[in-house]
Design an enzyme around this catalytic site. Structure first.
Site, mmCIF file in Angstrom:
data_model
loop_
_atom_site.group_PDB
_atom_site.id
_atom_site.type_symbol
_atom_site.label_atom_id
_atom_site.label_comp_id
_atom_site.label_asym_id
_atom_site.label_seq_id
_atom_site.Cartn_x
_atom_site.Cartn_y
_atom_site.Cartn_z
ATOM 1 C CE LYS A 128 -3.935 1.960 2.578
ATOM 2 N NZ LYS A 128 -4.795 1.800 3.770
ATOM 3 C CB SER A 133 -8.174 3.629 2.833
ATOM 4 O OG SER A 133 -7.291 3.034 3.760
ATOM 5 C CB SER A 186 -8.415 0.836 5.764
ATOM 6 O OG SER A 186 -9.074 2.068 5.752
#
Lengths: 485, 96
Positions: free
Chosen positions: A78, A153, A177
Site C-alpha cells: 500500500k 482505504s 481499511s
C-alpha cells in the site's frame, strides 16, 4: 495455471524444489499487472526493474539452499508505507514526488525475508475513506465488477490480490481499511492487534488505532506473512514483545463463537445475513459452540471513531506545511509564512483530508474539547470494556464484515456521512485495538461477501485456525473474478 | 449543530488551510451534518469512566535518548525532498 495464480504455500513448494524460479514468478505477476491494471488501476507505481533485481537476488539465495517462508514471493505494498528509493504518495497531490529515505519496518522485514515488491497500491488519500475514490489519482475498480468500488482505504491491495497480480499484499487498517476491501474483493484480510506489527514508516493517520496488516489468498498464507511482519520494534514503542505464534489444528472442538445481536440490524442486507448464518452453521458442524451475545454500545463506535480519527488526523497532518517535503506553494506574491502554509495545504490536500482536518480541529478547539474529544474517548473505553467482558465467555466473535456487497463507483462520493457508516461493523474493533480477520464466505449476485472474525488481544492464532478449518470445507476463497481484455 | 460561515472560516484559519468560497460553503453543510450525527454520543452514560486511561491500555515505554548516526545516503535523500535547500539546510520564508 499461471504462476501468479499460486498461493504462497504452493509457490513455496515449487520454488524450494527448483521447479519454479523467483524470476519466472515475478515475470508472471508483472505480466498480469500489465494486462489488467489499465482497467483495475490497483497500482500507483509498478517497479519492474527493482522487482526483477530482487527476484534475481532471491533466486541466488534459493540456490544456496536458503529456505524461508517469503523467499522469492512477489507482493504489492500500500502506497502509505515508506519504501526507500521508490515513490510513496499516500495517493495525495501533497506527496506526488515524495521518495522516502528509508523503508518502513514492515517493508524492511519482508525484504529481508526475501519477498519481492512489485509496486505500490492505490488508496484513499492518506487512507481516509472506504472506497478508494478519495485517491488523487483516480479510483481503483473492483475486479468482480469494474463499475464498482473495491472498498477502501486499502482498495488497491485488495484488488491486486483478488485479480492475482501478486501472491499477497500489505495494507493498513485504522477503522476497517483492510477488512472492508477484503470483503468487497473476496480475499482474506487481517487487521492485527494494535501493537503486534510495527507502525514505523507508516504515514500516521490515527496513531492510536493505525495498524499494518495482510491481504492474502488463504488463511495459511495470511499466517506466513503476519508472522514475518509481527514483533517488537525499537522504532515503535507501542509494539509488544509478542510475536505471532500459530498452530493449525484439525478441529474446532471446544471453540466458543459469539454472535452479537447488535450486528444483525435492519441495515444488514438479507442475503449477507443469510451467508453469515450459513458460515456459522458450518463452524458449528466443525465442532464449535455458538453463543448469542450482546455488545450494546456497538452503534456508538462510528460516532466515537469519527471524533477520535479526525482529531488525530488534524494533528498528524499538521506536519505537511510545504517545508522540508511535500507540495510547496511557491508564488512570488506570498507575503508571509502563514499564507505560505495555508496555500501549500490548500493546494496539496484533497476534499476528505480537508474535511477531517476541519472536523478534528473543531473537536479539539477550546470550548468543544470536553464535549467531543473527551466524550468520545470515554465511549471508546466503554466499547473496549464491553469486548473484554464478551471474551470472558467466547473465544471468537463472528459478524458480517460489511452490511452489503461492493457499491457502485460514485454512489456515495457526495455524502461523507454515508461513507463513514461503511465502518459500522469495523470501527469498534479498531477502537478496542483487537484483531479482526475478514474471510470470503459467499456471493450475492456474483459479488463477494466476507465474514469478520474478531479475537481478543493477540489472539490472531485462534482466528487463523478457525479460518483454516473453514477454508478446508468451503471454496469461497478459491473463486476468482474472470477478467480478460 | 449548525456551523456558521464565520465558524468554518475560524476553523480553517486554526488549521492553516486555505479554502475557496465554494469549499467554505460545502464544508459548512457537511460538517454540520456529521456533528449532528455524532451528537448521539451524549446518550451514553460515561460517568463511570476515567478519561485519563488510554484505550490501548499501554504504559509508558522508555528508551535512552541517544544520538545515533544516520546513514549519509538517507540524509541526502531526505534533504532532496525539500523544495529549497542550501548547504545542507532547508530554506523557509521569513518567520518574523
Amino acid at each position: 495455471m499461471n504462476a501468479n495464480e499460486l498461493t504462497i504455500k504452493q509457490a513455496r513448494e515449487l520454488l524450494d524444489r527448483g521447479d519454479l524460479t523467483a524470476i519466472e514468478l515475478t515475470q508472471a505477476c508483472l505480466l498480469r499487472i500489465k494486462e489488467l491494471d489499465r482497467h483495475v488501476k490497483a497500482c500507483l507505481t509498478v517497479c519492474s526493474d527493482e522487482a526483477l533485481e530482487m527476484a534475481k537476488a532471491a533466486d541466488e539465495r534459493l540456490k544456496k539452499g536458503e529456505r524461508t517462508s517469503l523467499l522469492g514471493i512477489p507482493c504489492l505494498v500500500k502506497d502509505i508505507l515508506l519504501t526507500k528509493g521508490i515513490k510513496t504518495t499516500a495517493a495525495s497531490k501533497m506527496l506526488e514526488n515524495y521518495i522516502a529515505p528509508y523503508d518502513a519496518t514492515v517493508v524492511k522485514k519482508i525484504k529481508e525475508a526475501g519477498a519481492i515488491i512489485l509496486g505500490k497500491t492505490n488508496l484513499d488519500e492518506f487512507a481516509h475513506g472506504a472506497s478508494t475514490e478519495n485517491s488523487a489519482y483516480g479510483p481503483t475498480h473492483n475486479p468482480w465488477d469494474l463499475t464498482r468500488v473495491p472498498g477502501g482505504s486499502s482498495g488497491g491491495s485488495a484488488a491486486g490480490v483478488a485479480s492475482n497480480m501478486c501472491l499477497f499484499a500489505l495494507g493498513t487498517d485504522t477503522g476497517g481499511s483492510i477488512r472492508q476491501p477484503a470483503s468487497f474483493c473476496g480475499v482474506c484480510g487481517m487487521k492485527p492487534t494494535y501493537g503486534l506489527v510495527s507502525r514505523f514508516g507508516l504515514m500516521s493517520m490515527t496513531s492510536s488505532t493505525d495498524t499494518v496488516g495482510v491481504f492474502a489468498k488463504t488463511a495459511e498464507d495470511t499466517a506466513l506473512v503476519l508472522q514475518t511482519i509481527s514483533g517488537k520494534d525499537e522504532k515503535d514503542l507501542t509494539t509488544s514483545e509478542t510475536k505471532l505464534k500459530y498452530d493449525f489444528q484439525d478441529s474446532l472442538k471446544g471453540i466458543k463463537i459469539g454472535l452479537p445481536k447488535e450486528y444483525f440490524i435492519d441495515e444488514l442486507d438479507g442475503e449477507v445475513k443469510k451467508i453469515v448464518e450459513e458460515a456459522t452453521e458450518q463452524l458449528k458442524n466443525l465442532g464449535a459452540e455458538i453463543i448469542e451475545i450482546s455488545l450494546p454500545n456497538t452503534k456508538y463506535a462510528v460516532p466515537a471513531y469519527y471524533i477520535i480519527t479526525p482529531s488525530e488526523v488534524s494533528s498528524n497532518l499538521a506536519r505537511f506545511d510545504g517545508v522540508g517535503f511535500g507540495l510547496s506553494a511557491n508564488h512570488e506574491e506570498i507575503k508571509n509564512i502563514k499564507e505560505f502554509y495555508q496555500k501549500s495545504r490548500g493546494l496539496g490536500f484533497g476534499p476528505e483530508a480537508k474535511r477531517r482536518i476541519m472536523l478534528g480541529t473543531y473537536a479539539l478547539s477550546a470550548g468543544y474539547y470536553d464535549a467531543y474529544y473527551i466524550k468520545a474517548q470515554k465511549v471508546r473505553a466503554k466499547i473496549k470494556e464491553e469486548f473484554i467482558e464478551a471474551f470472558k465467555n467466547v473465544d471468537i466473535i463472528i459478524t458480517p464484515t460489511s452490511p452489503h456487497v461492493a457499491f457502485k463507483i460514485g454512489e456515495k462520493v457526495d455524502d461523507p456521512l454515508q461513507m463513514y457508516l461503511e465502518d459500522i461493523f469495523l470501527s469498534g474493533v479498531s477502537l478496542a485495538g483487537l484483531p479482526g480477520f475478514s474471510i470470503p464466505a459467499g456471493f450475492k449476485n456474483g459479488l463477494p461477501v466476507g465474514v469478520q472474525l474478531i479475537g481478543s488481544k493477540f489472539n490472531e492464532a485462534v482466528l487463523l485456525n478457525l479460518a483454516y478449518n473453514y477454508q478446508k470445507i468451503t471454496n469461497w476463497h478459491l473463486q476468482k473474478p474472470q477478467l480478460s481484455f | 449543530m449548525k456551523l456558521s460561515e464565520e465558524e468554518i472560516k475560524h476553523i480553517a484559519d486554526l488549521a492553516n488551510l486555505e479554502l475557496s468560497t465554494e469549499e467554505l460553503k460545502k464544508y459548512g453543510g457537511q460538517l454540520s451534518a456529521i456533528l449532528s450525527y455524532i451528537d448521539q454520543l451524549k446518550e451514553v452514560d460515561t460517568s463511570d469512566i476515567d478519561s485519563s486511561e488510554h484505550a490501548s491500555g499501554l504504559v509508558n515505554a522508555w528508551r535512552e535518548d541517544e544520538v545515533k548516526n544516520w546513514p549519509k545516503d538517507e540524509i541526502k535523500l531526505s534533504l532532496e525532498q525539500a523544495s529549497d535547500f542550501e548547504d545542507g539546510q532547508i530554506k523557509v520564508k521569513k518567520v518574523l
